[in-house]
Design a protein around this motif. Structure first.
Motif, mmCIF file in Angstrom:
data_model
loop_
_atom_site.group_PDB
_atom_site.id
_atom_site.type_symbol
_atom_site.label_atom_id
_atom_site.label_comp_id
_atom_site.label_asym_id
_atom_site.label_seq_id
_atom_site.Cartn_x
_atom_site.Cartn_y
_atom_site.Cartn_z
ATOM 1 N N PRO A 1 71.058 88.160 80.385
ATOM 2 C CA PRO A 1 69.724 87.886 79.331
ATOM 3 C C PRO A 1 70.477 87.744 78.002
ATOM 4 C CG PRO A 1 69.605 90.022 79.930
ATOM 5 C CD PRO A 1 70.595 89.587 81.069
ATOM 6 N N LEU B 1 67.371 82.987 78.396
ATOM 7 C CA LEU B 1 66.032 83.597 78.236
ATOM 8 C C LEU B 1 65.321 82.631 79.275
ATOM 9 C CD1 LEU B 1 64.053 85.657 76.729
ATOM 10 C CD2 LEU B 1 63.519 83.748 75.114
ATOM 11 N N ARG C 1 65.401 78.720 82.933
ATOM 12 C CA ARG C 1 65.917 79.502 81.662
ATOM 13 C C ARG C 1 66.516 78.338 80.467
ATOM 14 N NH1 ARG C 1 68.120 81.820 86.362
ATOM 15 N NH2 ARG C 1 67.799 83.966 86.418
ATOM 16 N N HIS D 1 69.292 81.260 74.889
ATOM 17 C CA HIS D 1 68.543 82.209 73.985
ATOM 18 C C HIS D 1 68.606 81.837 72.555
ATOM 19 C CE1 HIS D 1 67.523 86.044 72.428
ATOM 20 N NE2 HIS D 1 67.578 86.532 73.827
#
Length: 481
Positions: free
Chosen positions: A226, A230, A238, A241
């Motif tokens: 992570p 994200l 996914r 992030h």
């Protein structure tokens, strides 16, 4: 599913810098020989566009032997599973073959297992001692099954382009340690879950490199932690992030230049540009649309001279235009081309060149002009649809010595059109010198009420509007008449 569009990856393929993390490089040792050749093709062609952070090289060297031993062990474990279960050969081999569907073992090892099964099924009275002897494989055989040399050659090439060690690495390590001890997060990503600081240093080196180069960046990782990704429930996949994207924007200035892909999606996307199937490349690169784009301008360079020559010298098309505008004309002007369409495209290959041939239609607006007593003028204009054959060629930019895969050069060359003909002309209706038809006049259409005498007012006449002094007899010369 990839989080990068075709247009975005196309820009990366042409202009981008590709950066791998340690996890993605080590994962390559798990690939079969066939997959390793695919990797070799990609890295050989893109080697000048690949860059590795210094920290990636350090981590790779530290974990290399561990990964190698783990790959060798999976073959040893599989063989021992067969040898230690003489009463369940079929079940054990079938289980291993099922694992092979995930490409856990190479093709040669799979072939050996299938051959072993055939021996078992071909014997009425199974000699387990003979089977055990057949199953006995030496360490040399294991090394033969696991050929890591291709991967080593691949990685040796890309390790030629490694970044420098960070000058302030000590400061960053202290910063990372302090934040972890305080259980704080860095740039809101979950760096605190990372037991080692390697990912943090890799990210900082990517930021610095991105700021130094004015190119799109593609970060390829096999890590699903992570701190990089994200999971988006709406998209069901996914995504990079958001905090990383935000930090990239703050540090580098253009978040649109930052992209991330996992290793699988990267290889899948590359196969659309580097492939042994020429037809696949032509279709994916949309060669027909590239040809259309060449002609989809107001005055396409490749067509102007040929169209002018055709309109000027072909008596058939001139007669069509004159009949359509109901007038003779001296010369024409092309006012623009529009709506090109390709009927078909065929290709052939000669060494390192791909030749294309096809049929194109396009509309052209033609103005009919006259020249008389030193004056030029336009009589009328009309639209024609022209059909023509076209040809062009495209070079093969690179070809793999191992697999036959090729990369096509992006540009089209020697675009030509020929065999022009008119396949449609705009229809016009003219009514000159037609006899008067009394049936077209209907007296009932006249309405006296539409005439209003009050609209005429004698007072509107003003004598002062007329100036007799403006008339001068000397302005008139009888000799002019």
């Amino acid at each position: 599913m990839s989080n990068i569009s075709k247009e975005c990856f196309d820009n990366i393929w042409k202009k981008g810098l590709i950066i791998f993390d340690t996890c993605s490089l080590l994962r390559m040792y798990e690939y079969t020989e066939e997959s390793a050749v695919n990797l070799k093709d990609i890295f050989e062609y893109k080697k000048d566009d690949i860059w590795l952070p210094y920290q990636v090289k350090i981590e790779f060297d530290r974990k290399h032997d561990e990964v190698m031993n783990r790959q060798l062990k999976k073959y040893t474990d599989a063989i021992n599973k067969i040898k230690n279960n003489p009463d369940g050969y079929i079940k054990q081999i079938s289980g291993i073959l099922k694992e092979c569907e995930g490409k856990k073992y190479n093709n040669e090892f799979i072939s050996e297992l299938n051959n072993f099964l055939r021996i078992i099924h071909s014997q009425d009275n199974i000699n387990f001692n003979q089977l055990e002897e057949t199953a006995r494989i030496s360490e040399e055989d294991i090394l033969r099954f696991y050929d890591h040399k291709i991967v080593e050659r691949i990685l040796n090439d890309i390790f030629d382009n490694v970044g420098d060690k960070l000058i302030d690495e000590g400061k960053l390590l202290a910063e990372f340690s302090n934040l972890v001890n305080k259980k704080q997060e860095i740039t809101e990503t979950n760096w605190t879950r990372v037991k080692q600081s390697c990912d943090y240093l890799v990210w900082k080196q990517i930021l610095i490199k991105s700021k130094d180069v004015d190119r799109p960046i593609l970060f390829v990782t096999a890590d699903i932690q992570p701190n990089f990704w994200l999971f988006d429930n709406k998209l069901n996949r996914r995504i990079p992030h958001p905090a990383l994207v935000s930090e990239y924007k703050q540090f580098v200035g253009n978040e649109d230049n930052f992209n991330m892909l996992n290793l699988h999606d990267f290889f899948e996307a590359c196969s659309n540009y580097l492939n042994s199937d020429i037809e696949h490349l032509i279709k994916y690169l949309q060669i027909d649309e590239q040809i259309i784009e060449r002609f989809d301008t107001w005055f396409p360079e490749e067509l102007m001279d040929e169209a002018n020559e055709y309109l000027e010298n072909d008596p058939g098309v001139k007669s069509l235009i004159e009949a359509n505008i109901d007038s003779y004309y001296d010369y024409h002007d092309i006012d623009g081309f529009h709506f090109p369409e390709i009927e078909e495209v065929n290709y052939s290959i000669n060494e390192d060149i791909i030749f294309y041939e096809g049929y194109l239609t396009i509309f052209v607006n033609v103005g009919a002009n006259y020249h008389c007593m030193g004056e030029d003028g336009t009589i009328d204009s009309t639209d024609l649809q022209l059909g023509m054959n076209f040809s062009c060629m495209q070079y093969i930019d690179w070809e793999s010595e191992d697999s036959g895969r090729v990369v096509l050069e992006d540009a089209l060359h020697n675009v030509e059109v020929f065999n022009l003909k008119t396949i449609w002309i705009e229809e016009k209706n003219y009514h000159f010198n037609e006899e008067y038809d009394p049936e077209e006049y209907d007296p009932e259409e006249y309405d006296p009420e539409e005439y209003d005498p009050e609209e005429y007012d004698p007072e509107d006449y003003d004598p002062e509007d007329y100036d007799l002094e403006e008339y001068d007899p000397e302005d008139y010369d009888l000799e002019d008449y």
